[in-house]
Motif scaffolding. Structure first.
Motif, PDB file in Angstrom:
ATOM      1  N   ARG A   2      -1.687   8.951  14.489  1.00 11.50           N
ATOM      2  CA  ARG A   2      -2.007   7.554  14.733  1.00 11.50           C
ATOM      3  C   ARG A   2      -3.474   7.309  15.074  1.00 11.50           C
ATOM      4  O   ARG A   2      -3.926   6.181  15.062  1.00 11.50           O
ATOM      5  N   ALA A   3      -4.201   8.369  15.406  1.00  8.54           N
ATOM      6  CA  ALA A   3      -5.607   8.178  15.735  1.00  8.54           C
ATOM      7  C   ALA A   3      -6.505   8.199  14.491  1.00  8.54           C
ATOM      8  O   ALA A   3      -7.686   7.931  14.571  1.00  8.54           O
ATOM      9  N   ARG A   4      -5.959   8.575  13.358  1.00 11.64           N
ATOM     10  CA  ARG A   4      -6.759   8.670  12.145  1.00 11.64           C
ATOM     11  C   ARG A   4      -7.164   7.294  11.639  1.00 11.64           C
ATOM     12  O   ARG A   4      -6.614   6.283  12.029  1.00 11.64           O
ATOM     13  N   GLY A   5      -8.147   7.320  10.694  1.00 10.58           N
ATOM     14  CA  GLY A   5      -8.651   6.073  10.146  1.00 10.58           C
ATOM     15  C   GLY A   5      -7.577   5.249   9.462  1.00 10.58           C
ATOM     16  O   GLY A   5      -6.723   5.784   8.753  1.00 10.58           O
ATOM     17  N   ARG A   6      -7.629   3.947   9.695  1.00 11.97           N
ATOM     18  CA  ARG A   6      -6.660   3.043   9.095  1.00 11.97           C
ATOM     19  C   ARG A   6      -7.224   1.636   9.086  1.00 11.97           C
ATOM     20  O   ARG A   6      -8.209   1.333   9.760  1.00 11.97           O
ATOM     21  N   LEU A   7      -6.598   0.788   8.301  1.00 15.38           N
ATOM     22  CA  LEU A   7      -6.984  -0.613   8.205  1.00 15.38           C
ATOM     23  C   LEU A   7      -5.824  -1.487   8.654  1.00 15.38           C
ATOM     24  O   LEU A   7      -4.661  -1.075   8.553  1.00 15.38           O
ATOM     25  N   PRO A   8      -6.106  -2.709   9.110  1.00 15.93           N
ATOM     26  CA  PRO A   8      -5.011  -3.650   9.383  1.00 15.93           C
ATOM     27  C   PRO A   8      -4.143  -3.823   8.142  1.00 15.93           C
ATOM     28  O   PRO A   8      -4.643  -3.801   7.014  1.00 15.93           O
ATOM     29  N   ALA A   9      -2.845  -3.984   8.359  1.00 13.84           N
ATOM     30  CA  ALA A   9      -1.891  -4.028   7.248  1.00 13.84           C
ATOM     31  C   ALA A   9      -2.248  -5.104   6.223  1.00 13.84           C
ATOM     32  O   ALA A   9      -2.152  -4.878   5.011  1.00 13.84           O
ATOM     33  N   ARG A  10      -2.657  -6.286   6.676  1.00 12.46           N
ATOM     34  CA  ARG A  10      -2.946  -7.380   5.742  1.00 12.46           C
ATOM     35  C   ARG A  10      -4.093  -7.033   4.809  1.00 12.46           C
ATOM     36  O   ARG A  10      -4.018  -7.244   3.601  1.00 12.46           O
ATOM     37  N   CYS A  11      -5.152  -6.474   5.379  1.00 10.59           N
ATOM     38  CA  CYS A  11      -6.309  -6.083   4.583  1.00 10.59           C
ATOM     39  C   CYS A  11      -5.952  -4.954   3.616  1.00 10.59           C
ATOM     40  O   CYS A  11      -6.333  -4.968   2.448  1.00 10.59           O
ATOM     41  N   ALA A  12      -5.197  -3.982   4.108  1.00 10.16           N
ATOM     42  CA  ALA A  12      -4.832  -2.818   3.293  1.00 10.16           C
ATOM     43  C   ALA A  12      -3.966  -3.215   2.106  1.00 10.16           C
ATOM     44  O   ALA A  12      -4.207  -2.774   0.971  1.00 10.16           O
ATOM     45  N   TRP A  13      -2.945  -4.043   2.343  1.00  9.84           N
ATOM     46  CA  TRP A  13      -2.069  -4.460   1.244  1.00  9.84           C
ATOM     47  C   TRP A  13      -2.838  -5.259   0.200  1.00  9.84           C
ATOM     48  O   TRP A  13      -2.630  -5.096  -1.000  1.00  9.84           O
ATOM     49  N   PHE A  14      -3.751  -6.129   0.653  1.00  6.09           N
ATOM     50  CA  PHE A  14      -4.555  -6.919  -0.282  1.00  6.09           C
ATOM     51  C   PHE A  14      -5.409  -6.010  -1.166  1.00  6.09           C
ATOM     52  O   PHE A  14      -5.412  -6.146  -2.398  1.00  6.09           O
ATOM     53  N   LEU A  15      -6.114  -5.058  -0.553  1.00 13.95           N
ATOM     54  CA  LEU A  15      -6.989  -4.176  -1.318  1.00 13.95           C
ATOM     55  C   LEU A  15      -6.202  -3.270  -2.259  1.00 13.95           C
ATOM     56  O   LEU A  15      -6.641  -2.992  -3.373  1.00 13.95           O
ATOM     57  N   GLN A  16      -5.048  -2.817  -1.808  1.00 17.61           N
ATOM     58  CA  GLN A  16      -4.252  -1.906  -2.631  1.00 17.61           C
ATOM     59  C   GLN A  16      -3.678  -2.602  -3.860  1.00 17.61           C
ATOM     60  O   GLN A  16      -3.712  -2.055  -4.966  1.00 17.61           O
ATOM     61  N   GLU A  17      -3.130  -3.801  -3.689  1.00 20.56           N
ATOM     62  CA  GLU A  17      -2.438  -4.469  -4.786  1.00 20.56           C
ATOM     63  C   GLU A  17      -3.387  -5.200  -5.733  1.00 20.56           C
ATOM     64  O   GLU A  17      -3.030  -5.479  -6.876  1.00 20.56           O
ATOM     65  N   LEU A  18      -4.598  -5.516  -5.280  1.00 20.79           N
ATOM     66  CA  LEU A  18      -5.531  -6.319  -6.077  1.00 20.79           C
ATOM     67  C   LEU A  18      -5.794  -5.764  -7.478  1.00 20.79           C
ATOM     68  O   LEU A  18      -5.815  -6.532  -8.448  1.00 20.79           O
ATOM     69  N   PRO A  19      -6.003  -4.437  -7.662  1.00 16.72           N
ATOM     70  CA  PRO A  19      -6.275  -3.935  -9.014  1.00 16.72           C
ATOM     71  C   PRO A  19      -5.159  -4.210 -10.016  1.00 16.72           C
ATOM     72  O   PRO A  19      -5.428  -4.379 -11.211  1.00 16.72           O
ATOM     73  N   SER A  20      -3.905  -4.241  -9.558  1.00 14.92           N
ATOM     74  CA  SER A  20      -2.789  -4.509 -10.474  1.00 14.92           C
ATOM     75  C   SER A  20      -2.861  -5.914 -11.057  1.00 14.92           C
ATOM     76  O   SER A  20      -2.286  -6.186 -12.104  1.00 14.92           O
ATOM     77  N   PHE A  21      -3.554  -6.808 -10.350  1.00 14.39           N
ATOM     78  CA  PHE A  21      -3.764  -8.163 -10.861  1.00 14.39           C
ATOM     79  C   PHE A  21      -5.076  -8.259 -11.639  1.00 14.39           C
ATOM     80  O   PHE A  21      -5.127  -8.855 -12.718  1.00 14.39           O
ATOM     81  N   LEU A  22      -6.131  -7.654 -11.112  1.00 21.34           N
ATOM     82  CA  LEU A  22      -7.456  -7.798 -11.713  1.00 21.34           C
ATOM     83  C   LEU A  22      -7.628  -7.002 -13.005  1.00 21.34           C
ATOM     84  O   LEU A  22      -8.260  -7.485 -13.950  1.00 21.34           O
TER      85      LEU A  22
END
Length: 256
Positions: free
Chosen positions: A43-63
């Protein structure tokens, strides 16, 4: 202008099928380490807030498909059936990119999983978009073909189940909460992974409507990727909650 290379479609689809089997072998016994299956030490490792992470991950499938369409000269997407199939794929990822992330209440997302998820969305977005925009050929009456109509109904049913299940999961938590509770209502009455079941149905519907190797490879990958996750969710709920309904199945109502 880009051209259609059937050998490229075959190679990328085959690789996607191989990746599906790899996912199954990796995560059938041990769940991927995020969310409720995350180890405390991670849990101490690098991570992003869920909202930001989901947006960045799914964006290429649309773009990526949108970019492929913009590069096509002149625009193709004929007949109507082909345009509708592209719209189904785009519709799903518009929701997953621009709507779902801004309502999710998930825990912070590990950067490593975000990286691999984004790579997959680039890969699959290219494969599905490239096939439909540059390679697919459908008869003019494809919209009335039983494969298209039955696949479309399955896609809409699966997407409805998926969105409704996501809504029910969000309602389990108040803003800021990270605790897990027993999902109730909808298809959760019968299965622990109702949201996953909906997405699997959705992409198999898309595969039937598209009747193409890339779409069937993607549906198979979806099954191998999130099917085991539903199984591990089910085991987690049974182990964590003594009052968890024993009649519920992991993924498929009345069967599994």
């Amino acid at each position: 202008s880009m051209q259609c290379f059937p050998s490229l479609v075959l190679a990328l689809s085959s690789l996607l099928g191989a990746l599906a089997l790899l996912q199954l072998s990796l995560y059938l016994r041990v769940p991927s380490r995020y969310g409720k299956h995350e180890e405390r030490l991670c849990r101490a490792r690098g991570r992003l807030p869920a909202r930001c992470a989901w947006f960045l991950q799914e964006l290429p499938s649309f773009l990526v498909p949108a970019l492929l369409l913009a590069l096509r000269s002149p625009p193709r997407l004929e007949p109507l059936g082909c345009r509708l199939l592209c719209c189904l794929f785009g519709w799903h990822y518009f929701y997953r990119t621009f709507i779902y992330p801004f309502f999710t209440r998930g825990r912070p997302f590990p950067l490593q999983l975000l990286f691999f998820g984004t790579l997959f969305c680039i890969y699959n977005g290219f494969l599905q978009g490239y096939y439909l925009i540059y390679c697919a050929e459908y008869p003019n009456d494809w919209c009335t073909d039983i494969r298209f109509t039955s696949g479309l109904l399955l896609f809409l049913l699966g997407m409805g189940i998926n969105i409704h299940s996501d809504l029910l999961l969000r309602q389990l938590r108040k803003p800021g909460e990270v605790t897990y509770k027993i999902p109730q209502g909808g298809l959760f009455t019968y299965v622990s992974g109702a949201n996953y079941f909906g997405e699997i149905v959705e992409w198999f519907g898309f595969a039937i409507a598209t009747w193409s190797l890339p779409a069937f490879a993607f549906a198979f990958f979806t099954l191998c990727c999130i099917g085991p996750r539903a199984y591990h969710h089910h085991r987690y709920y049974l182990k964590t909650f003594t009052d968890y309904p024993k009649s519920r199945k992991a993924l498929i109502p009345f069967v599994f």
